[in-house]
Design an enzyme around this catalytic site. Structure first.
Site, short mmCIF file in Angstrom:
data_model
loop_
_atom_site.label_atom_id
_atom_site.label_comp_id
_atom_site.label_asym_id
_atom_site.label_seq_id
_atom_site.Cartn_x
_atom_site.Cartn_y
_atom_site.Cartn_z
N ASN A 1 9.99 4.32 2.58
CA ASN A 1 10.04 3.79 3.94
C ASN A 1 11.34 3.00 4.10
O ASN A 1 11.95 2.58 3.12
CB ASN A 1 8.88 2.81 4.16
CG ASN A 1 7.54 3.46 4.00
OD1 ASN A 1 7.10 4.19 4.86
ND2 ASN A 1 6.88 3.19 2.89
N HIS B 1 10.91 6.84 7.55
CA HIS B 1 11.39 6.95 6.17
C HIS B 1 12.90 7.21 6.22
O HIS B 1 13.42 7.74 7.20
CB HIS B 1 10.67 8.08 5.44
CG HIS B 1 9.27 7.71 5.02
ND1 HIS B 1 8.80 7.90 3.76
CD2 HIS B 1 8.25 7.14 5.71
CE1 HIS B 1 7.55 7.46 3.66
NE2 HIS B 1 7.19 7.00 4.85
N ARG C 1 0.84 -1.20 0.00
CA ARG C 1 0.00 0.00 0.00
C ARG C 1 0.87 1.25 0.00
O ARG C 1 1.00 1.94 -0.99
CB ARG C 1 -0.94 -0.03 1.22
CG ARG C 1 -2.15 0.93 1.11
CD ARG C 1 -1.82 2.39 1.32
NE ARG C 1 -1.24 2.71 2.61
CZ ARG C 1 -0.80 3.92 2.94
NH1 ARG C 1 -0.89 4.93 2.08
NH2 ARG C 1 -0.25 4.15 4.12
N CYS D 1 6.49 10.00 -0.27
CA CYS D 1 5.31 10.78 0.09
C CYS D 1 5.11 11.86 -0.96
O CYS D 1 6.00 12.69 -1.16
CB CYS D 1 5.48 11.42 1.47
SG CYS D 1 4.09 12.49 1.90
#
Length: 303
Positions: free
Chosen positions: A249, A209, A15, A240
């Site tokens: 991440n 991250h 996701r 992001c």
């Protein structure tokens, strides 16, 4: 300081990792990836997002993906649901856990979703209530805890305020996220030590991250503060869209390698995760962003 003897790794690659990819990834590829991760031993996989396809086109296949995966008993398959329409779709698709989100930064909240922090979390009240009534887990995610691309520093009191709001909505677990990767170990440890006084440590998670290369060090600092749940993304996928220059991440393979070295149990097969990381990276046509993953893959290939 005694480290936790066991940690839970929440795999967010399918996701959070894939949502910003420009090229559409077929549902079949996502299903294969999630099945590989399930087989590797994860007990919690963030699999889908029921947001408007207009905003996140990559997640348009979420219903298909949730219907196609091979579920393993005891594994939590999570889905983001920003509103009641999204929640209805998530529940219909069989999500075990619903994820809601808010920012600790007022500026980020305004730029990202055009409303204040308090308004953004108030919008989730109906979603939270309905999730609980459906007997599902509710997870809250707090972004920009350690810094914001628009306002810079984020005060600890602002973080605690959002934590309390999410607690009051009934969140079973709350993610403390370094959305743009600016946190450093000393800061992270201090923040986590404060937050465990406000909410049970075993229900707080670290979501880091690796923009500035600090993610593993920040996880280590969080371990020192007693945090035992961490989010990670296979092959280091993700970023992001609202945070300029923010990389993915922390890579799951790197986190697992570090935990192995610390003697902390994860219940996850590292080699199987490496293979999953290589699989999705090959599909995307680029090298995995995991140092441990690439090193182990090279070693396995030459064995």
């Amino acid at each position: 300081m005694t480290f936790p003897t066991k940690v839970k790794i929440v795999e967010v690659g399918p996701r959070d990792g894939l949502q910003n990819e420009k090229e559409t990834i077929p549902a079949a590829i996502k299903i294969t990836l999630i099945n590989q991760l399930t087989a590797a031993g994860f007990v919690n996989i963030e699999a889908a997002s029921f947001v408007s396809p207009k905003w996140v086109p990559q997640m348009a296949t979420s219903t298909e993906v949730m219907a196609g995966i091979t579920r393993k008993p005891g594994v939590i398959y999570s889905a983001l649901a920003p509103n009641m329409k999204g929640l209805e779709a998530a529940l219909a698709a069989g999500a075990d856990e619903v994820v809601i989100f808010g920012s600790a930064s007022e500026a980020f909240s305004q730029k990202n979703i055009n409303c204040s922090i308090a308004e953004s979390i108030e919008r989730f009240r109906d979603v939270a209530l309905a999730t609980k009534q459906a007997g599902k887990r509710l997870r809250g995610s707090i972004s920009c805890v350690f810094g914001c691309p628009y306002q810079g520093e984020v005060g600890i009191d602002a973080v605690v305020d959002v934590l309390h709001r999410m607690r009051d909505l009934g969140c079973d677990e709350i993610d403390i996220a370094d959305t743009i990767g600016v946190g450093t170990p000393h800061q992270v440890k201090a923040v986590m030590q404060r937050l465990v006084q406000e909410f049970p440590a075993d229900r707080l998670s670290g979501h880091f991250h690796d923009t500035y290369g600090q993610a593993l060090a920040n996880i280590y600092a969080s371990l020192e503060a007693g945090i035992s749940i961490y989010h990670a993304s296979v092959a280091g996928l993700g970023g992001c869209p609202y945070a300029k220059g923010a990389t993915g991440n922390v890579a799951t393979e790197d986190v697992l390698y570090m935990m192995q070295g610390l003697g902390i149990e994860t219940g996850i097969d590292l080699n199987a995760v490496v293979q999953a990381g290589q699989f999705i990276s090959q599909h995307l046509g680029r090298k995995a962003a995991s140092r441990a993953g690439n090193a182990i893959a090279a070693k396995l290939a030459s064995a």
